[in-house]
Structures are given as C-alpha cells and as structure tokens.
Design a protein around this motif. Structure first.
Motif, mmCIF file in Angstrom:
data_model
loop_
_atom_site.group_PDB
_atom_site.id
_atom_site.type_symbol
_atom_site.label_atom_id
_atom_site.label_comp_id
_atom_site.label_asym_id
_atom_site.label_seq_id
_atom_site.Cartn_x
_atom_site.Cartn_y
_atom_site.Cartn_z
ATOM 1 N N UNK A 145 0.666 -1.281 0.312
ATOM 2 C CA UNK A 145 0.024 0.141 0.105
ATOM 3 C C UNK A 145 1.280 1.307 0.032
ATOM 4 N N UNK A 146 0.843 2.553 -0.449
ATOM 5 C CA UNK A 146 1.171 3.393 -0.853
ATOM 6 C C UNK A 146 -0.433 4.594 -0.692
ATOM 7 N N UNK A 147 0.403 5.664 -0.862
ATOM 8 C CA UNK A 147 -0.625 6.801 -0.643
ATOM 9 C C UNK A 147 -1.030 6.746 -2.207
ATOM 10 N N UNK A 148 -2.496 7.371 -2.295
ATOM 11 C CA UNK A 148 -2.827 7.472 -3.874
ATOM 12 C C UNK A 148 -2.218 8.808 -4.303
ATOM 13 N N UNK A 149 -2.709 8.937 -6.008
ATOM 14 C CA UNK A 149 -2.141 9.810 -6.568
ATOM 15 C C UNK A 149 -1.060 9.488 -7.722
ATOM 16 N N UNK A 150 -0.551 10.316 -8.364
ATOM 17 C CA UNK A 150 0.659 9.569 -9.757
ATOM 18 C C UNK A 150 1.925 9.707 -8.686
ATOM 19 N N UNK A 151 2.678 10.327 -8.445
ATOM 20 C CA UNK A 151 3.630 10.367 -8.223
ATOM 21 C C UNK A 151 4.044 9.388 -6.755
ATOM 22 N N UNK A 152 3.342 9.247 -5.931
ATOM 23 C CA UNK A 152 3.699 7.815 -5.761
ATOM 24 C C UNK A 152 3.865 6.836 -6.129
ATOM 25 N N UNK A 153 2.515 6.388 -7.020
ATOM 26 C CA UNK A 153 1.972 5.490 -8.129
ATOM 27 C C UNK A 153 3.642 5.500 -8.555
ATOM 28 N N UNK A 154 4.253 6.521 -9.419
ATOM 29 C CA UNK A 154 5.139 6.913 -10.401
ATOM 30 C C UNK A 154 6.964 5.845 -9.077
#
Length: 240
Positions: A145-154
């Motif tokens: 699990x990671x925080x939501x959004x583009x940057x945490x995903x990338x």
C-alpha cells in the motif's frame, strides 16, 4: 427548495466530497481550480436541486474513508465500494472505470493474469477501491500500500519498491508515459463503478438522484466531462 433538496442538502448547500488524487474523478485546472467528472456531476446535481455546491476535496482515498463517519459532507463522488456501505447508499453508476496494472521496466509479469505470483510486488493506493479488490483477489503476490496519486505510484515503480501498480487504466497509462520502460499490461482485474454516495439519513432521496444520474448519462453530461478530462479506460453505462 424541493423536498429532495432539503433531504440531500439540509444546510442549504450541497456539500460534495471528492478524492482529489484520482485523476479519473478530479482534474486540477491551470488556475488551480478543480474540474473533472465528479465535479461536473456534483455541479449538475446541485443545479438540478437549485442549491449552491460546495466542493470538499480529500487528498487521497484514506482521508476520504476517514471522513465517512463525520457529517462534513452530503454526497460523495467515488467508487461504489462495499466497505463504504455502512455510511452511504449508492446511486446507479455514472461511469465505469477499468482497473489494470502498469509494470516497471524489467518486471516479469506480461499480463494482468500473470501478476498474482510469488515474488511479485503490487503497489496500490491505500484505502482505494482497487486496494480493497486486490486484497480479496491476490493470493500469492505481495501487496504494497502507498499513498494515492500519480507521484507515489510512479515513485513506487521507479525505486523498485514494487513491480506493478494496480489502478484505473487512465492513471496506469499516465504512469507508463512518464516512466521510461514502463508498460500497461494487457487485461484488467476489475471494473469499478463510480456512483453518487448519499448519506444513509438521506436515502429517501435516492430515487431523485438515480433519475438525475440517468439523465446525465443520456444527455451527454458525463461523456462531455470524460472527453474534456481526456480520460482513457472509462465509459458511460447505457441509460436504464
């Protein structure tokens, strides 16, 4: 004020909760204001009820979920998620969103069906609808699990923290476009139904909301918002 408006918006304004980290639902315009499909739906519903709208954006799904137990808003524009049903009654679906995976360069899975294997790490936005689905589906791979959004995903993929990221296909394509060697895997693991979540206290107004969502699906309001946001991997359900 029509009876449904006083039920849905007892403060005299329609307070609409949004998940700002999900680009399928919310976009940020160059001037910093919020747009996107969920904003268009909230604004249209408020206009129909003849009340002003007040947008209540949350930075990520976890913060949105934490707000469910409060009385800070009247409607939530997000996934029809069973974990949220204790607090909300859901309208018919205004948009269907395909969920799949984007893989980092060098990751071994070749398709969505090939991800659930020992040694594979799947990053996903904590508390999101994809997170809840993957917790039920995944038997062998590791969920990160990671925080939501583009940057945490990338970043999860770029740093090797995860091999794949599970999310709506629109965001998956955005990540693949921004990360050298990354690719969207063929296939999908789920289709998320986006709906208007109405507080249980206001469930008597649900037929009014359903009728209006049906109208927005058929008159092009939702499709126009999808086109303006440039979304991929989504569709408007057929009017019922």
């Amino acid at each position: 004020m029509p009876p449904s408006a006083s039920t849905l918006a007892p403060t005299g304004k329609l307070r609409a909760a949004l998940i700002a980290s999900n680009p399928v639902l919310v976009t940020r315009r160059p001037d910093g204001t919020l747009g996107g499909v969920s904003v268009a739906v909230a604004q249209a519903l408020a206009a129909h009820l003849a009340v002003p709208v007040e947008l209540r954006p949350y930075d990520n799904p976890t913060q949105y979920n934490e707000s469910l137990a409060t009385d800070d808003w009247d409607i939530g524009l997000a996934a029809r998620d069973p974990s949220r049903a204790e607090h909300l009654a859901f309208s018919i679906t205004f948009m269907e969103v395909g969920n799949g995976y984007v893989a980092r360069a060098g990751a071994t899975p070749t398709s969505a069906d090939d991800v659930d294997r020992a040694g594979v790490k799947i990053a996903v936005a904590k508390g999101s609808a994809p997170h809840n689905v993957l917790q039920r589906l995944i038997k062998n791979a590791e969920i990160v699990p990671v925080p939501g959004g583009f940057e945490p995903a990338r970043d999860a993929l770029a740093t090797g923290k995860a091999d794949v990221y599970g999310e709506n296909l629109h965001l998956a394509h955005r990540i693949a476009d921004a990360l050298p060697g990354a690719r969207v895997l063929p296939g999908q693991f789920n289709v998320v139904q986006m709906a208007v979540g109405v507080r249980k206290r206001a469930s008597a107004a649900l037929p009014t909301v359903d009728a209006f969502v049906n109208k927005m699906r058929s008159d092009g309001t939702v499709q126009k918002a999808i086109d303006e946001a440039g979304l991929r991997g989504v569709r408007v359900p057929q009017p019922s």
